[in-house]
Design a protein around this motif. Structure first.
Motif, PDB file in Angstrom:
ATOM      1  N   SER A  68      76.898  42.955  42.978  1.00 53.46           N
ATOM      2  CA  SER A  68      76.002  44.303  42.819  1.00 53.46           C
ATOM      3  C   SER A  68      75.724  44.866  41.174  1.00 53.46           C
ATOM      4  O   SER A  68      74.326  45.204  41.251  1.00 53.46           O
ATOM      5  CB  SER A  68      77.151  45.372  43.339  1.00 53.46           C
ATOM      6  OG  SER A  68      76.814  45.513  44.922  1.00 53.46           O
ATOM      7  N   PHE A 231      77.048  51.054  46.664  1.00 47.11           N
ATOM      8  CA  PHE A 231      77.268  52.947  46.634  1.00 47.11           C
ATOM      9  C   PHE A 231      77.818  53.323  45.249  1.00 47.11           C
ATOM     10  O   PHE A 231      77.583  54.346  44.935  1.00 47.11           O
ATOM     11  CB  PHE A 231      78.030  53.170  47.872  1.00 47.11           C
ATOM     12  CG  PHE A 231      77.981  54.707  47.823  1.00 47.11           C
ATOM     13  CD1 PHE A 231      77.132  55.140  48.561  1.00 47.11           C
ATOM     14  CD2 PHE A 231      78.993  55.668  47.709  1.00 47.11           C
ATOM     15  CE1 PHE A 231      76.976  56.800  48.763  1.00 47.11           C
ATOM     16  CE2 PHE A 231      78.892  56.923  47.686  1.00 47.11           C
ATOM     17  CZ  PHE A 231      77.990  57.790  48.282  1.00 47.11           C
ATOM     18  N   GLU A 377      75.599  53.775  53.881  1.00 47.90           N
ATOM     19  CA  GLU A 377      74.843  52.797  54.251  1.00 47.90           C
ATOM     20  C   GLU A 377      73.245  53.281  53.899  1.00 47.90           C
ATOM     21  O   GLU A 377      72.423  52.602  53.583  1.00 47.90           O
ATOM     22  CB  GLU A 377      74.910  52.124  55.472  1.00 47.90           C
ATOM     23  CG  GLU A 377      76.193  51.363  55.590  1.00 47.90           C
ATOM     24  CD  GLU A 377      77.432  51.918  56.240  1.00 47.90           C
ATOM     25  OE1 GLU A 377      77.396  53.182  56.366  1.00 47.90           O
ATOM     26  OE2 GLU A 377      78.363  51.242  56.671  1.00 47.90           O
ATOM     27  N   ASN A 380      72.618  53.894  50.540  1.00 40.91           N
ATOM     28  CA  ASN A 380      72.404  52.380  49.855  1.00 40.91           C
ATOM     29  C   ASN A 380      71.170  51.638  49.934  1.00 40.91           C
ATOM     30  O   ASN A 380      70.356  51.340  49.048  1.00 40.91           O
ATOM     31  CB  ASN A 380      73.617  51.356  50.464  1.00 40.91           C
ATOM     32  CG  ASN A 380      74.913  51.553  49.916  1.00 40.91           C
ATOM     33  OD1 ASN A 380      74.941  52.309  48.996  1.00 40.91           O
ATOM     34  ND2 ASN A 380      75.755  50.896  50.345  1.00 40.91           N
TER      35      ASN A 380
END
Length: 471
Positions: A68, A231, A377, A380
């Protein structure tokens, strides 16, 4: 009707200087770095680390954070060049206006409204949970009906603490950007101290045996874990929404964006390594994994500090998210795509006052009344979409003549933007199908708003109409 009409970077910059009362330039590189850290370190590190380890990555959570982090570092370099070339409010929305045209800019702006607005509501709800937990430790309890969002089956109707913290943060934001930045910097120092405390205490209790098996769910688990903890990185793009209020933005914007991301990435990797080294990953599916780990090794005194740090962390995330939302509304409204009330600036404090209170009301409604199950989600996918668009925009920017050549420049073009696009696209594909469906529905609603209001009231459309009248 030209749906892809563009504004040049020079035109965007001149608009910030010529239109009546403007935003006050008060922020430096330190303020921006603290804003970034304030937005990044919060719910992700204090909440999502446990879920990602227990359900997806296991001890390989470290790799999830690295994956990430790489996606974000590549995207951050692209943001830094845009922020240096066009120090204007609106972040990715504004950059898209200059590169892809009005329709794409609107879609991205609508996407960012989802990111900042619903993330603010979710963070306010999370703050409420931690705060009530802290008070419960002192034997103080709210009446159940006002402790959570509307759910008659469980006896809750409105989340009053979430609404109260939203009101407090909004009041702070209306006192001016410099006071807000000072408050943010102070609280960020507290939560950084708490994260360092966890590292200092926890490092002595790590058992390497807990890291075996290192990758229990395979690489697909690592990838899903990366999409989940993504996140935790959301927020550095909020730094770019402050562009119009920055002194020497060509220098300070890139420093703020890149420094905040690097500091947080290093801390995330260290914390995730210690966390999974202290507690077997199968035990980490809890709402407060960092405090839980310290309780697990009987360091209850430190766990109490972690809870305070979590509340501080979530407070600054909420501050930066609501701030980013108001500046996004301001930029879109100034272009005529939303009503002008969002871009009116208070003459004395030089902030969009009415806009800030409207944002407060919207966030309060969602955080106080609506259960937001799949919010992480949805946030994101909205952010990943923005990152991919900005990365592609850099390739266009380099081919455009007349773009300022000073300020920060992304190295190794086109490879860095391409890598940013690929990494973010890969993470987006790891998200559940229902998230994609919800995202598409949100964008369709946005198109109705654009064709019903924005396309007619656009400042570029008004300019074209005036030119036709003159001709």
């Amino acid at each position: 009707m030209n749906l892809f009409r563009k504004k040049s970077l020079q035109e965007l910059i001149s608009e910030t200087e010529n239109k009546g009362v403007t935003l006050k330039k008060e922020l430096g590189a330190f303020d921006l770095s603290m804003l970034g850290i304030g937005a990044i370190i919060g719910t992700g590190i204090f909440v999502l680390t446990g879920v990602a380890a227990a359900e997806h990555a296991g001890p390989a959570l470290i790799l999830s954070f690295i994956l990430s982090g790489l996606a974000c570092v590549f995207a951050a370099l692209c943001y830094a060049e845009f922020a240096s070339a066009a120090p204007v409010s609106g972040s990715a929305y504004t950059y898209s206006y200059a590169t892809f045209g009005e329709l794409i800019a609107w879609i991205l702006g609508w996407d960012l409204i989802l990111e900042y607005g619903l993330a603010s509501s979710a963070v306010a709800s999370g703050w409420s949970g931690y705060f009530q937990g802290l008070l419960a430790g002192f034997g103080i309890h709210f009446p159940k009906a006002i402790t959570s969002a509307y759910d008659p089956a469980h006896g809750t109707f409105v989340d009053v603490p979430a609404i109260l913290i939203t009101l407090i943060i909004t009041f702070l934001l209306t006192q001016g950007v410099k006071k807000s930045a000072r408050f943010n910097s102070t609280v960020v120092m507290i939560k950084l101290a708490v994260v360092v405390l966890f590292i200092a205490v926890g490092a002595w209790y790590v058992k390497p045996a807990n890291w075996t098996p290192f990758m229990p769910f395979g690489f697909s688990g690592v990838a899903t874990g990366a999409a989940t903890v993504f996140f935790a990185y959301i927020g550095f793009d909020a730094v770019s929404t402050a562009a119009e209020e920055v002194k020497n933005p060509q220098k300070n914007m890139p420093i703020g964006i890149i420094a905040s991301l690097l500091v947080c990435t290093v801390l995330y990797i260290i914390v995730s390594g210690i966390l999974t080294g202290i507690v077997p990953y199968t035990h980490l599916d809890v709402k407060n994994p960092v405090a839980f780990a310290l309780n697990y090794i009987h360091q209850d005194w430190a766990a109490g500090f972690i809870s305070i740090g979590a509340i501080c962390g979530i407070t600054t995330v909420l501050l930066v998210m609501i701030y980013g939302q108001t500046r996004l509304f301001y930029a879109i409204s100034r272009d005529g795509l939303l009503p002008k009330v969002f871009s009116s600036v208070d003459k004395k404090k030089q902030i969009p006052m009415v806009n800030t209170w409207i944002t407060c009301v919207l966030v309060s409604i969602f955080s106080g009344l609506v259960p937001l199950g799949r919010l992480a989600e949805l946030t994101n996918i909205g952010t990943l979409f923005a990152f991919m668009t900005v990365s592609t925009g850099i390739l266009y920017l380099r081919k455009t003549k007349g773009v300022p050549t000073g300020g920060f420049r992304v190295p190794f073009v086109p490879w860095i933007p391409i890598l940013a696009f690929i990494f973010c696209g890969y993470l987006a594909l790891q998200l559940p199908a229902i998230t994609w469906i919800s995202f598409v529905v949100w964008l369709v609603i946005g198109l109705f708003v654009y064709f019903g209001y924005g396309v007619k009231h656009s400042t570029l459309n008004e300019k074209n109409e005036n030119l036709k009248k003159i001709v």
